[in-house]
Design a protein around this motif. Structure first.
Motif, mmCIF file in Angstrom:
data_model
loop_
_atom_site.group_PDB
_atom_site.id
_atom_site.type_symbol
_atom_site.label_atom_id
_atom_site.label_comp_id
_atom_site.label_asym_id
_atom_site.label_seq_id
_atom_site.Cartn_x
_atom_site.Cartn_y
_atom_site.Cartn_z
ATOM 1 N N ASP A 68 -48.947 106.783 93.710
ATOM 2 C CA ASP A 68 -48.087 105.737 93.143
ATOM 3 C C ASP A 68 -48.633 105.374 91.767
ATOM 4 N N ILE A 69 -47.742 105.246 90.797
ATOM 5 C CA ILE A 69 -48.204 105.048 89.417
ATOM 6 C C ILE A 69 -47.948 103.635 88.912
ATOM 7 N N THR A 70 -47.384 102.771 89.780
ATOM 8 C CA THR A 70 -46.925 101.442 89.340
ATOM 9 C C THR A 70 -47.960 100.682 88.508
ATOM 10 N N PHE A 71 -49.213 100.640 88.995
ATOM 11 C CA PHE A 71 -50.211 99.817 88.315
ATOM 12 C C PHE A 71 -50.778 100.496 87.064
ATOM 13 N N PHE A 72 -50.291 101.692 86.764
ATOM 14 C CA PHE A 72 -50.766 102.410 85.579
ATOM 15 C C PHE A 72 -49.653 102.537 84.535
ATOM 16 N N ARG A 73 -48.504 101.930 84.813
ATOM 17 C CA ARG A 73 -47.373 102.038 83.882
ATOM 18 C C ARG A 73 -47.672 101.293 82.596
ATOM 19 N N ASP A 74 -46.952 101.683 81.514
ATOM 20 C CA ASP A 74 -47.220 101.026 80.231
ATOM 21 C C ASP A 74 -46.161 99.980 79.888
ATOM 22 N N ASN B 34 -60.479 100.329 97.505
ATOM 23 C CA ASN B 34 -61.294 101.244 98.301
ATOM 24 C C ASN B 34 -61.365 102.639 97.695
ATOM 25 N N ARG B 35 -60.837 102.783 96.453
ATOM 26 C CA ARG B 35 -60.913 104.076 95.772
ATOM 27 C C ARG B 35 -62.293 104.242 95.141
ATOM 28 N N PRO B 36 -62.656 105.465 94.778
ATOM 29 C CA PRO B 36 -63.918 105.638 94.049
ATOM 30 C C PRO B 36 -63.925 104.821 92.748
ATOM 31 N N ILE B 37 -62.814 104.820 92.039
ATOM 32 C CA ILE B 37 -62.692 103.964 90.844
ATOM 33 C C ILE B 37 -61.687 102.874 91.190
ATOM 34 N N LYS B 38 -62.183 101.633 91.215
ATOM 35 C CA LYS B 38 -61.411 100.544 91.823
ATOM 36 C C LYS B 38 -60.600 99.736 90.833
ATOM 37 N N LYS B 39 -60.340 100.293 89.674
ATOM 38 C CA LYS B 39 -59.740 99.492 88.615
ATOM 39 C C LYS B 39 -58.386 100.058 88.210
ATOM 40 N N LEU B 65 -63.541 89.048 90.343
ATOM 41 C CA LEU B 65 -63.521 90.472 90.687
ATOM 42 C C LEU B 65 -62.079 90.984 90.680
ATOM 43 N N ALA B 66 -61.180 90.199 91.254
ATOM 44 C CA ALA B 66 -59.763 90.590 91.289
ATOM 45 C C ALA B 66 -59.231 90.747 89.865
ATOM 46 N N GLN B 67 -59.600 89.818 88.992
ATOM 47 C CA GLN B 67 -59.131 89.883 87.602
ATOM 48 C C GLN B 67 -59.683 91.122 86.911
ATOM 49 N N LYS B 68 -60.950 91.412 87.156
ATOM 50 C CA LYS B 68 -61.563 92.575 86.506
ATOM 51 C C LYS B 68 -60.997 93.881 87.053
ATOM 52 N N ARG B 69 -60.692 93.903 88.347
ATOM 53 C CA ARG B 69 -60.078 95.107 88.928
ATOM 54 C C ARG B 69 -58.699 95.352 88.322
ATOM 55 N N LEU B 70 -58.046 94.279 87.866
ATOM 56 C CA LEU B 70 -56.716 94.406 87.255
ATOM 57 C C LEU B 70 -56.813 94.596 85.736
ATOM 58 N N SER B 71 -58.036 94.660 85.219
ATOM 59 C CA SER B 71 -58.307 94.838 83.790
ATOM 60 C C SER B 71 -57.919 93.635 82.931
ATOM 61 N N ALA B 72 -57.800 92.461 83.507
ATOM 62 C CA ALA B 72 -57.504 91.269 82.706
ATOM 63 C C ALA B 72 -58.774 90.832 81.964
ATOM 64 N N ASP B 73 -58.584 90.148 80.844
ATOM 65 C CA ASP B 73 -59.740 89.541 80.174
ATOM 66 C C ASP B 73 -60.008 88.213 80.862
ATOM 67 N N VAL B 74 -61.282 87.916 81.093
ATOM 68 C CA VAL B 74 -61.618 86.735 81.889
ATOM 69 C C VAL B 74 -62.539 85.811 81.106
ATOM 70 N N GLU B 289 -63.132 90.738 101.939
ATOM 71 C CA GLU B 289 -62.579 91.927 101.279
ATOM 72 C C GLU B 289 -61.095 91.711 100.966
ATOM 73 N N ASN B 290 -60.364 91.200 101.955
ATOM 74 C CA ASN B 290 -58.932 90.972 101.763
ATOM 75 C C ASN B 290 -58.671 89.930 100.684
ATOM 76 N N GLY B 291 -59.619 89.018 100.498
ATOM 77 C CA GLY B 291 -59.471 87.975 99.477
ATOM 78 C C GLY B 291 -59.258 88.574 98.102
ATOM 79 N N VAL B 292 -59.982 89.630 97.792
ATOM 80 C CA VAL B 292 -59.844 90.261 96.474
ATOM 81 C C VAL B 292 -58.451 90.887 96.351
ATOM 82 N N ALA B 293 -58.026 91.599 97.402
ATOM 83 C CA ALA B 293 -56.719 92.272 97.362
ATOM 84 C C ALA B 293 -55.580 91.256 97.252
ATOM 85 N N VAL B 294 -55.674 90.172 98.023
ATOM 86 C CA VAL B 294 -54.603 89.165 98.013
ATOM 87 C C VAL B 294 -54.560 88.461 96.650
ATOM 88 N N ARG B 295 -55.723 88.172 96.098
ATOM 89 C CA ARG B 295 -55.735 87.497 94.786
ATOM 90 C C ARG B 295 -55.234 88.433 93.692
#
Lengths: 182, 306
Positions: A68-74, B34-39, B65-74, B289-295
C-alpha cells in the motif's frame, strides 16, 4: 462516447498470458524474484498472473506481496477526499531480491514513485521492474516507464481507464470511460 | 469519509464512524511500526507542538514517537521550563508558539476543558492529551483498540473498570468510548472514588471485586492517583489492596480467563500484584504499542481535515 472497450474478455486473457510468459522468460523459476501488487487494484492482477504462471508453467512457490502506498504519496493535504489506506502484506525478505511491481494502469507515474519509496521500508532490492496492464502513454508526470505492458492506450485527461474483474461471469475487460467530475 | 471533527478534544465529540475510521487507520500504522524501517513520510510538511503543562512520561513519549514515525517536525514544551512561570496566559503561550507556524497542538493541562477553551481562541488543530480529571481521548481509543484486538467487536461484551474513577480522565473517556461501541460497562472501586454522576450514565456499580471480575471479559484497572487526592479517600493502601487489588490467586479462581489492562504507570502491589501485571492475561505492553499506532492514526486523520 460513454464506454469504449479496450480489451474484451478474450483479448484480456491473451494479454495476461503474454505478460505471464514475459515474466517467466525473464525470471525463470522466480527463485530470487518477488512479485509485488500495488494496492488496491494491482493486487488482483498480481494473483491472476501468478495463477497463470502456476498452471501454464508449473512453477510453484512464487513469492508475492501486497504494497500500500498511501502514506508515501506526494499529494497529502492537496486532495478533497480522505486518503484511506489499504493493507500491506509483505512477509518475505526483499533485500537483494529482484522485485516486480504489478499494477493495473500506469498514468502519471506518481503511484509508482510512491511505491519505490515504500518498498525501501522492507529492504534494498537488487533491482525493480514494473509490469502494468494498461500504459496510458503521453500522460506521465515523472520519468517512469513500464518494463512489461499489456496494452498502450492514448487517452486524454478527461478520460478514465477502468479495469473490471469478474471471472464468474467471464466479464473481465478494460474500458475507456469519461471521468466523472466531482 | 473523514473524521467528523477538526480537533480531538474528547470522546464525547466523536461518533461511532469516527472510532471505526481511527481503528481501521491504526491497523495500517501498526503494520508500519513493525516494519524494519518504521517511518513514513506522510506528515513531512506538518509541524506539531507538544504542550505539556502537566507531567507526563509515556503519553508524551508515545505522541512524540508517533509524530516522528509520521515524519512530522516536533517541538516540545513543558510548563516547568517556560514563561508560564512568569505569568503568561495559556492563550498567549499558544499563540506565540503558533506564530512560529505550528500546524497542530497536542495539549496536556491540569485544568478541565483546557483543550475546548484553546480551540475557541486559536485556529490550530488541537489534540487533548489529558485535561485534568476530565478526558484523555487517545488513551480511551488505544484501550478500545486493544480490547478489540483481544476479544473482537466489543459491542455487547462486558467491560469492567476498576479503581479510582473520581480522579481518572482515563475512566470517563473509556466509558464514553465503550458506550459508543455498545459495550456493557460495570464500575468497581471504593465508594468514595466513584462519582455520583456515573449512575446517570446508566452504569452499574459493583463493590465486590471478585463478582465483578467473574462478570467481565476485560478488566481495565486504573491507577490510584495519590497525587490528586487532597484528602484520604480510603483508610489505607493495605485496605485498598485487600478489597480491590487483583492477585494471581484471585485471577486463577475465576470461572473464565479474562483480559487485564492498565493505562500505567502501575502501582505494583496495589492495583495489581507483579505476577498479575506480568502474566499472559495482561496486555499492558500491547496497550503501549497500540498507543503509538492509534496516535499516528489520529494525527494523520486530523491533519487531512485541515
Amino acid at each position: 462516447m460513454n464506454k469504449k472497450t479496450i480489451l474484451n474478455y478474450k483479448e484480456l486473457d491473451l494479454t495476461l498470458r503474454r505478460l505471464a510468459c514475459e515474466l517467466v522468460e525473464n525470471h525463470q523459476d522466480f527463485t530470487d524474484t518477488v512479485l509485488i501488487g500495488i494496492q488496491p487494484r494491482g493486487v488482483y492482477l498480481l494473483y491472476k498472473l501468478v495463477s497463470i504462471i502456476q498452471n501454464d508453467y508449473n512453477i510453484e512457490n512464487i513469492s508475492t506481496g501486497e504494497l500500500d502506498i498511501t502514506f508515501f504519496r506526494d499529494d497529502f493535504g492537496r486532495r478533497d477526499e480522505l486518503l484511506k489506506a489499504n493493507s500491506t502484506e509483505i512477509n518475505i525478505e526483499v533485500e537483494g531480491k529482484k522485485v516486480v511491481f504489478v499494477d493495473d494502469v500506469l498514468y502519471s507515474g506518481r503511484s509508482i514513485r510512491s511505491a519505490l519509496s515504500a518498498i525501501q521500508s522492507f529492504g534494498r532490492p537488487s533491482n525493480i521492474e514494473l509490469l502494468v496492464l494498461i500504459d496510458r502513454r503521453f500522460s506521465r508526470e515523472l520519468p517512469i516507464q513500464p518494463d512489461y505492458s499489456g496494452r498502450k492506450v492514448d487517452s486524454i485527461d478527461t478520460q478514465r481507464v477502468e479495469v473490471e474483474w469478474n471471472d464468474e461471469k467471464q466479464k473481465n475487460a478494460v474500458y475507456l470511460t469519461k471521468k466523472v467530475l466531482k | 469519509m473523514s473524521l467528523s471533527v477538526d480537533n480531538l478534544l474528547g470522546i464525547k465529540y466523536l461518533n461511532q464512524k469516527d472510532l471505526q475510521l481511527i481503528f481501521e487507520t491504526a491497523d495500517k500504522f501498526k503494520e508500519i511500526i513493525n516494519r524494519p524501517i518504521k517511518k513514513v513520510p506522510t506528515l513531512r510538511d506538518i509541524t506539531i507542538a507538544n504542550l505539556f503543562f502537566e507531567n507526563s512520561t509515556r503519553t508524551k513519549l508515545s505522541f512524540e514517537l508517533a509524530q516522528k514515525r509520521l515524519s512530522a517536525d516536533v517541538v516540545n514544551f513543558s510548563a516547568s521550563q517556560s514563561s508560564v512561570k512568569k505569568g503568561e496566559t495559556l492563550v498567549d503561550t499558544v499563540n506565540n508558539i503558533l506564530a512560529m507556524k505550528v500546524d497542530m497542538v497536542v495539549l496536556r493541562h491540569s485544568s478541565v476543558g483546557a483543550g475546548v477553551f484553546l480551540s475557541k481562541h486559536t485556529k490550530t488543530t488541537i489534540i487533548n492529551a489529558g485535561d485534568g480529571t476530565h478526558e484523555h481521548p487517545t488513551q480511551a481509543l488505544l484501550d478500545s483498540y486493544t480490547m478489540i484486538e483481544n476479544i473482537g467487536d466489543i459491542g455487547g461484551k462486558n467491560i469492567l473498570i476498576v479503581g479510582d474513577i473520581t480522579h481518572s480522565r482515563v475512566a470517563l473517556s473509556n466509558i464514553l468510548a465503550l458506550k459508543l461501541q455498545g459495550a456493557n460497562i460495570k464500575i468497581c472501586g471504593p465508594n468514595t472514588l466513584i462519582p455520583k454522576y456515573l449512575t446517570n450514565l446508566g452504569l452499574e456499580i459493583e463493590f465486590d471485586i471478585k463478582k465483578a471480575l467473574n462478570w467481565c471479559d476485560v478488566a481495565n484497572v486504573l491507577r490510584v492517583q495519590n497525587e490528586r487526592m487532597d484528602v484520604n479517600y480510603f483508610p489505607s493502601i493495605r485496605e485498598y489492596r485487600k478489597l480491590f487489588g487483583i492477585d494471581k490467586e484471585m485471577l486463577n479462581s475465576l470461572d473464565k480467563k479474562i483480559v487485564l489492562m492498565h493505562p500505567g504507570p502501575i502501582n505494583r502491589g496495589v492495583e495489581l500484584t507483579s505476577d498479575v501485571a506480568d502474566s499472559d492475561q495482561s496486555v499492558i505492553l500491547n496497550q503501549v504499542e497500540n498507543g503509538v499506532a492509534v496516535r499516528m492514526a489520529v494525527m494523520y486523520l486530523l491533519a487531512q481535515n485541515k
